[in-house]
Motif scaffolding. Structure first.
Motif, PDB file in Angstrom:
ATOM      1  N   UNK A   1      -8.611  -2.196  -6.578  1.00  0.00           N
ATOM      2  CA  UNK A   1      -7.588  -1.320  -7.145  1.00  0.00           C
ATOM      3  C   UNK A   1      -7.698   0.136  -6.695  1.00  0.00           C
ATOM      4  N   UNK A   2      -8.890   0.728  -6.612  1.00  0.00           N
ATOM      5  CA  UNK A   2      -8.967   2.127  -6.192  1.00  0.00           C
ATOM      6  C   UNK A   2      -8.453   2.373  -4.773  1.00  0.00           C
ATOM      7  N   UNK A   3      -8.401   1.331  -3.958  1.00  0.00           N
ATOM      8  CA  UNK A   3      -7.972   1.488  -2.563  1.00  0.00           C
ATOM      9  C   UNK A   3      -6.537   1.028  -2.330  1.00  0.00           C
ATOM     10  N   UNK A   4      -5.838   0.626  -3.396  1.00  0.00           N
ATOM     11  CA  UNK A   4      -4.449   0.193  -3.299  1.00  0.00           C
ATOM     12  C   UNK A   4      -3.554   1.315  -3.813  1.00  0.00           C
ATOM     13  N   UNK A   5      -2.482   1.617  -3.062  1.00  0.00           N
ATOM     14  CA  UNK A   5      -1.608   2.728  -3.464  1.00  0.00           C
ATOM     15  C   UNK A   5      -1.001   2.489  -4.838  1.00  0.00           C
ATOM     16  N   UNK A   6      -0.591   1.276  -5.097  1.00  0.00           N
ATOM     17  CA  UNK A   6      -0.045   0.955  -6.413  1.00  0.00           C
ATOM     18  C   UNK A   6      -0.332  -0.508  -6.715  1.00  0.00           C
TER      19      UNK A   6
END
Length: 315
Positions: free
Chosen positions: A92-97
């Motif tokens: 999740x921290x590396x996904x834009x949304x």
């Protein structure tokens, strides 16, 4: 640059979640460079069975970088696999949304991604989400909710509305409209649109309370005090207020506000241009009172719904 969108599935997911991915696929039609790359992923990869026993081929969730990650919903809420929770926390921290369709909101909440956030899910599961995750601000009367980088949708076909909203956020309203036309779906139900009508969800057991609600809907322009409603069904105001709240879960005043909001929203989405007239005929009395009710309940002012309605009419 092509954006990579992944739908996260797990054993027992609901197949209709895949319909949302068709939005991104159709958005690519007729373009030299695709707007989206669409993937279906799972914790272990390989074939994953949905709730009807149909197997879907998936990639392992960690193989690529994702612009957008959506978690599929399920017909029934089942405990989230620990490995899936770990994977979402990791990526999740590396996904834009990141977002969810229907009960996929429970998966995001189990992973701690909805803490302190506004979110929605299928109306029939909203109470359970609120109970299991009191740190989530559950807005059950919404088609979809956007809170920063987190997007959540209501049940079943609301995932299509969510996906169209994501396309609009990425590439503008014209491409979203083109996509909706190709899909032969409405462009688009607004995020604040109710999942269901007020009268259909209150379901009081008493004929008198039902009669009072029906009267209120037909006389929204009037004050509609407890005393007025009680007189219509030949009860004392005190007894009416107590029975109404017991049977509907809402105070008479809150129920009347919901009826007025529903009526005002319908007028605005039909293209009624005068905010003042809508406030008058639905019983809000003045524009500011109606604006506060809209913002408090729907998260946006009446003017925003009117602008969206005009865009749809121009499409």
């Amino acid at each position: 640059m092509t954006k990579r969108v992944a739908l996260v599935v797990y054993p027992g997911f609901q197949m209709i979640s895949l319909a949302a991915m068709s939005v991104f696929e159709i958005a690519n039609f007729g373009r030299d460079t695709p707007l989206y790359e669409v993937l279906t992923v799972s914790v272990e990869g390989g074939l994953v069975k949905d709730s009807a026993g149909i197997s879907v081929a998936t990639e392992t969730i960690g193989r690529r970088h994702y612009d957008t990650m959506l978690v599929a919903g399920a017909t029934y809420v089942v405990p989230t696999e620990p490995d899936l929770v770990d994977a979402l926390k990791r990526f999740a921290p590396n996904v834009r949304r990141i977002g969810s369709i229907c009960s996929g909101a429970f998966v995001l909440a189990d992973a701690g991604l909805l803490e302190g956030r506004r979110a929605t899910t299928h109306w029939g599961q909203a109470s359970a989400l609120r109970q299991q995750h009191p740190d989530v601000v559950v807005e059950e009367d919404r088609i979809y909710v956007n809170d920063g980088s987190i997007w959540t949708s209501a049940g079943m076909t609301a995932g299509i509305d969510l996906a169209l909203a994501l396309v609009e956020a990425d590439y503008g309203s014209e491409i979203a409209r083109e996509t909706s036309r190709l899909l032969v779906v409405h462009y688009r139900r607004t995020g604040g649109q109710s999942q269901f009508s007020t009268l259909s969800t209150l379901e009081p057991s008493s004929d008198r309370v039902r009669a009072a609600l029906a009267y209120a809907r037909e006389h929204l322009r009037e004050p509609l005090s407890v005393e007025q409603l009680a007189a219509q069904v030949h009860w004392s105001a005190r007894h009416f207020s107590r029975e109404f709240t017991l049977q509907t879960g809402l105070t008479p005043a809150k129920a009347i506000e919901k009826l007025r909001l529903e009526a005002a929203q319908a007028l605005l989405e039909a293209g009624e241009a005068s905010i003042a007239r809508v406030a008058d005929v639905t019983g809000f009395g003045d524009e500011e009172r109606m604006r506060r009710a809209f913002v408090r309940t729907l998260g946006k002012p009446p003017q925003a719904l009117l602008r969206e309605a005009r865009e749809r009419m121009r499409a």
